[in-house]
Every structure is written in structure tokens, then in C-alpha cells.
Design a protein around this motif. Structure first.
Motif, PDB file in Angstrom:
ATOM      1  N   GLN A 196       0.716  -1.232  -0.103  1.00  0.00           N
ATOM      2  CA  GLN A 196      -0.009   0.099   0.065  1.00  0.00           C
ATOM      3  C   GLN A 196       0.771   1.263  -0.025  1.00  0.00           C
ATOM      4  O   GLN A 196       0.686   2.235  -0.660  1.00  0.00           O
TER       5      GLN A 196
ATOM      6  N   ASN B  68       2.058   1.838  -3.534  1.00  0.00           N
ATOM      7  CA  ASN B  68       0.746   2.178  -4.309  1.00  0.00           C
ATOM      8  C   ASN B  68       0.589   3.814  -4.070  1.00  0.00           C
ATOM      9  O   ASN B  68       0.656   4.522  -5.121  1.00  0.00           O
TER      10      ASN B  68
ATOM     11  N   ILE C 126      -7.143   0.941   1.696  1.00  0.00           N
ATOM     12  CA  ILE C 126      -7.890   0.447   0.500  1.00  0.00           C
ATOM     13  C   ILE C 126      -9.103   1.113   0.164  1.00  0.00           C
ATOM     14  O   ILE C 126      -9.578   1.264  -1.025  1.00  0.00           O
TER      15      ILE C 126
ATOM     16  N   THR D 253      -8.986   4.896  -0.675  1.00  0.00           N
ATOM     17  CA  THR D 253      -8.221   5.233  -2.067  1.00  0.00           C
ATOM     18  C   THR D 253      -9.472   4.652  -3.308  1.00  0.00           C
ATOM     19  O   THR D 253      -9.378   5.154  -4.316  1.00  0.00           O
ATOM     20  N   SER D 254      -9.890   3.562  -3.169  1.00  0.00           N
ATOM     21  CA  SER D 254     -10.883   2.998  -3.979  1.00  0.00           C
ATOM     22  C   SER D 254     -12.187   4.007  -4.351  1.00  0.00           C
ATOM     23  O   SER D 254     -12.648   4.170  -5.425  1.00  0.00           O
TER      24      SER D 254
ATOM     25  N   VAL E 267      -5.495  -0.968  -6.800  1.00  0.00           N
ATOM     26  CA  VAL E 267      -5.894  -1.815  -5.715  1.00  0.00           C
ATOM     27  C   VAL E 267      -5.898  -3.302  -6.109  1.00  0.00           C
ATOM     28  O   VAL E 267      -5.363  -4.160  -5.146  1.00  0.00           O
TER      29      VAL E 267
END
Length: 385
Positions: A60, A63, A177, A180-181, A270
Motif C-alpha cells: 500500500q 501504491n 484500501i 483510495t478505491s 488496488v
């Protein structure tokens, strides 16, 4: 604005990004080392849980960094400084990745939280630069909220308390997660996201992960210097499994992903968090196959679950396929049936390692053949038309 975007040159992966990725190769090894603590015929529960949290946390971090560079990176001195700071902090995370994680709980989480703050500061700098781009301003604010909210949870997890460490680490990862999604449901006109660059960065991380897998299966080639059928057989099977997994990802990346038409670049990244996580699990499961301290059933279940998880998320990229290459219902049903057959056969031959590793090879190559044949059929159809 639209003309400006059309004239924007394709963003290339910079050397600094590749150097930054090297620290994650080290972290992958540290994370996988957590799985080498056994109890009752399998990995210790606390070690496995720590492995899951640490692996997802580090992917992450990568990311978040990648997404910032993609949108606003211009190969400036400022970006070099921030990336090198993160690399330095990641060493503390690597050192704290141990079975005795409670001793390093504060160190690990403070370093993690500072990395998130570091990335957030870079987004804050960009707020002024993006004043005329309402789409980017909106995206930055959402990502900032995700980073700052997650960092707050991480700093709470730094308090020396086992329960707080576990609960708030998990909450931090989940919140990162989810937020950010949700921060970008689609890439609208006016966005600075370069989807082609994102796909290349994700592919490179996957390649680094395969590199760790290649190193892991080197143990299959260990012998006494003499001709040994068993060594040749198992080393060949392990090598073929890695080759087929790589071929499948490479085929999807080279032939199916539409890098010119991003629908939800956040979701793409993701999904790759879990593709990489699955590959790390496969690496560990291949090491387990030779580990006598692990019972047959647990190691077989772990291998099967890891392979199925990998293909599940790999084929979740179908939403990013070129219109003519999106998987058909027949393709999906064929792979589901193949996965079901694979699971059944692995259960039946669970006590015969020679057979079940061969079944694993057949499974991964069968998936690749179905993938390849399906693409060729679609391609020929459109060529004829």
C-alpha cells in the motif's frame, strides 16, 4: 484543456522509481521470513497474521507513492528527497518485520506513519500548483484525507499495546484500501493521471515479486552434486509453475490491458495490491512444499488457495481489457470448472507430493492455454470482419 491533455507526452518510468523499488525487494524478503516459524504442522498463527498485515501495508505504501509520481512527478530534486526519506524509513519497517514484532511495534508504526505523512506533504504542495484544475484538486483532497486518516490510525497502533497494534494496523490498511478505491470512481476529463505509466509501474513491481519467487525456488535445485531424479523432477515442476504464472500475467499485460483508456486507475492499483500479495503467498507455498515441518494438508491448502487467489485478481483486470478482448462467459466458466477440478484433484492426491505438484503444473498451464486460445479466437474473429 482537452487539447493540452491530447498533446501530453507519455510518462516514462524514471530511474529514481526503479531505485525506490529496490527497497521493496528487501522488504518482500523480510515479510516472507515471517512464514518460517512453525507450530503444530503449519506457520504460527501470530506469524501468519503479522505476515498478512506487513505485506499489505508495504504494498500500500508503494501504491500511494506510485500514484503521486504518476500524477505530479516531474523528476525534480524535491521528489528525490522525499523518495529517499521514504527509503530510509522503510529500513526501520524492514528491521521491525520480525516474529518478535511487539518489540518493534512503536518503531515500525512510527516509520509507517511518517511515510504516509511524507506522501501527504507532497500532495499539499501540489494544491497550489493545481488551482486551475478542479478535477485534480478534488482528487488531491480525497487522497489527502485517506493518507491523513490512515496515518492517524497507524500512530495509534504505535502505542506499545498488543491489541492496539493489531486492531489499528488492520483498520489502517482497510481504511487505506477503501478510501483510495472510493476517492476516484472514474477518471474524468481534466485529470493528470497517466494510466499507461501506472500499468508499467505495477508490472515492474510484479516482475520484482517474480524475482523473489525465482530466488525462492532455487532451494529445489539443491543436491549432492550427483545425478538425482527427485531433484530434477521437483525443480523442473517448480520452475514450470513460476514460468506459467509469469506467462499469464505477461500475456494479460501485453495483449489485453487497454493502456489508453483508463476507467478507474485507483481500482487497477488496488487489484494489483492483491495480485502481488497472492504472488508472495505462492512464493511461500513453493518453499513450504519442501518443508518437512509443515503437514501435507496445510501446505497443499496454502498452495491451492494462493494460486486461485492469484488468478481471481488477475482476471479481475477484465474491466481494463480492450473492448474486443474482454473475457466471454465461456472463458469464465471454463476457468471456474478448471479451478474446481484442480481443487478436487489436489484433495484426492494430497498425500502424494509427486502427483500434486504435477497437477499444479497442469493447472497453471491449462489456464494460460485457455487465456491464449480465447484471445486468439477473438483476434481472428475481428481480423476476418
Amino acid at each position: 484543456m482537452l487539447n493540452e491533455l491530447m498533446e501530453k507526452k507519455e510518462k516514462k518510468v524514471e530511474y529514481i522509481e526503479l531505485i525506490y523499488d529496490l527497497i521493496f525487494v528487501y522488504i518482500i524478503g523480510r515479510n516472507n521470513s515471517l512464514l518460517h516459524h512453525f507450530e503444530g504442522g503449519f506457520v504460527e498463527a501470530k506469524a501468519f497474521f503479522a505476515y498478512v498485515l506487513c505485506t499489505l501495508a508495504v504494498i500500500q505504501i508503494w501504491n500511494f507513492s506510485t500514484f503521486y509520481i504518476n500524477m505530479f512527478g516531474k523528476n525534480r530534486a524535491r521528489e528525490y528527497i522525499f523518495l529517499f526519506i521514504n527509503m530510509y524509513l522503510l529500513y526501520f519497517i524492514g528491521q521491525g518485520t520480525t516474529i518478535h514484532w511487539q518489540r518493534f511495534q512503536s518503531q515500525y508504526h512510527i516509520a509507517w506513519g511518517l511515510i504516509l505523512i511524507n506522501i501527504a506533504i507532497q500532495y499539499i504542495f501540489e494544491l497550489k500548483n493545481q488551482r486551475e484544475n478542479s478535477v485534480n484538486i478534488k482528487t488531491i483532497k480525497k487522497i489527502l484525507f485517506a493518507l491523513l486518516f490512515e496515518s492517524a490510525l497507524v500512530f495509534i497502533a504505535a502505542i506499545p499495546n498488543v491489541v492496539l497494534g493489531i486492531v489499528f494496523s488492520a483498520l489502517a490498511i482497510i481504511s487505506g484500501i477503501v478510501l483510495t478505491s472510493l476517492s476516484r470512481k472514474k477518471d474524468n476529463e481534466g485529470s493528470q493521471i497517466d494510466f499507461s505509466h501506472l500499468t508499467e509501474r505495477a508490472m515492474l513491481y510484479v516482475v520484482f515479486t517474480f524475482g523473489e519467487m525465482i530466488i525462492a525456488i532455487s532451494s529445489y535445485f539443491t543436491g549432492n552434486g550427483k545425478f538425482n531424479i527427485s531433484v530434477i523432477y521437483f525443480s523442473l515442476m517448480a520452475f514450470l509453475i513460476v514460468a506459467a504464472l509469469f506467462l499469464s500475467y505477461g500475456f494479460v499485460y501485453d495483449n489485453l490491458i487497454d493502456r489508453e483508456n483508463a476507467k478507474n486507475s485507483m481500482l487497477y492499483m488496488v487489484i494489483h495490491i492483491f495480485i502481488i500479495f497472492a504472488l508472495n503467498n505462492i512464493t511461500a507455498s513453493l518453499e513450504f512444499m519442501r518443508e518437512e515441518k509443515i503437514d501435507l494438508i496445510p501446505k497443499m491448502i496454502f498452495l491451492v488457495a494462493s494460486l486461485v487467489l492469484y488468478y481471481l485478481f488477475l482476471f479481475s483486470l477484465k474491466g481494463y481489457a480492450k473492448c474486443s478482448c474482454k473475457p466471454s462467459r465461456k472463458f469464465i466458466l471454463s476457468n471456474l470448472a478448471l479451478a474446481f477440478l484442480f481443487i478436487i484433484l489436489m484433495i484426492i492426491f494430497r498425500e502424494n507430493m509427486h502427483i500434486n505438484i504435477f497437477i499444479s503444473v497442469l493447472f497453471v498451464f491449462s489456464v494460460y492455454i485457455i487465456l491464449y486460445a480465447s484471445y486468439k479466437k477473438i483476434k481472428n474473429k475481428y481480423t476476418e470482419e
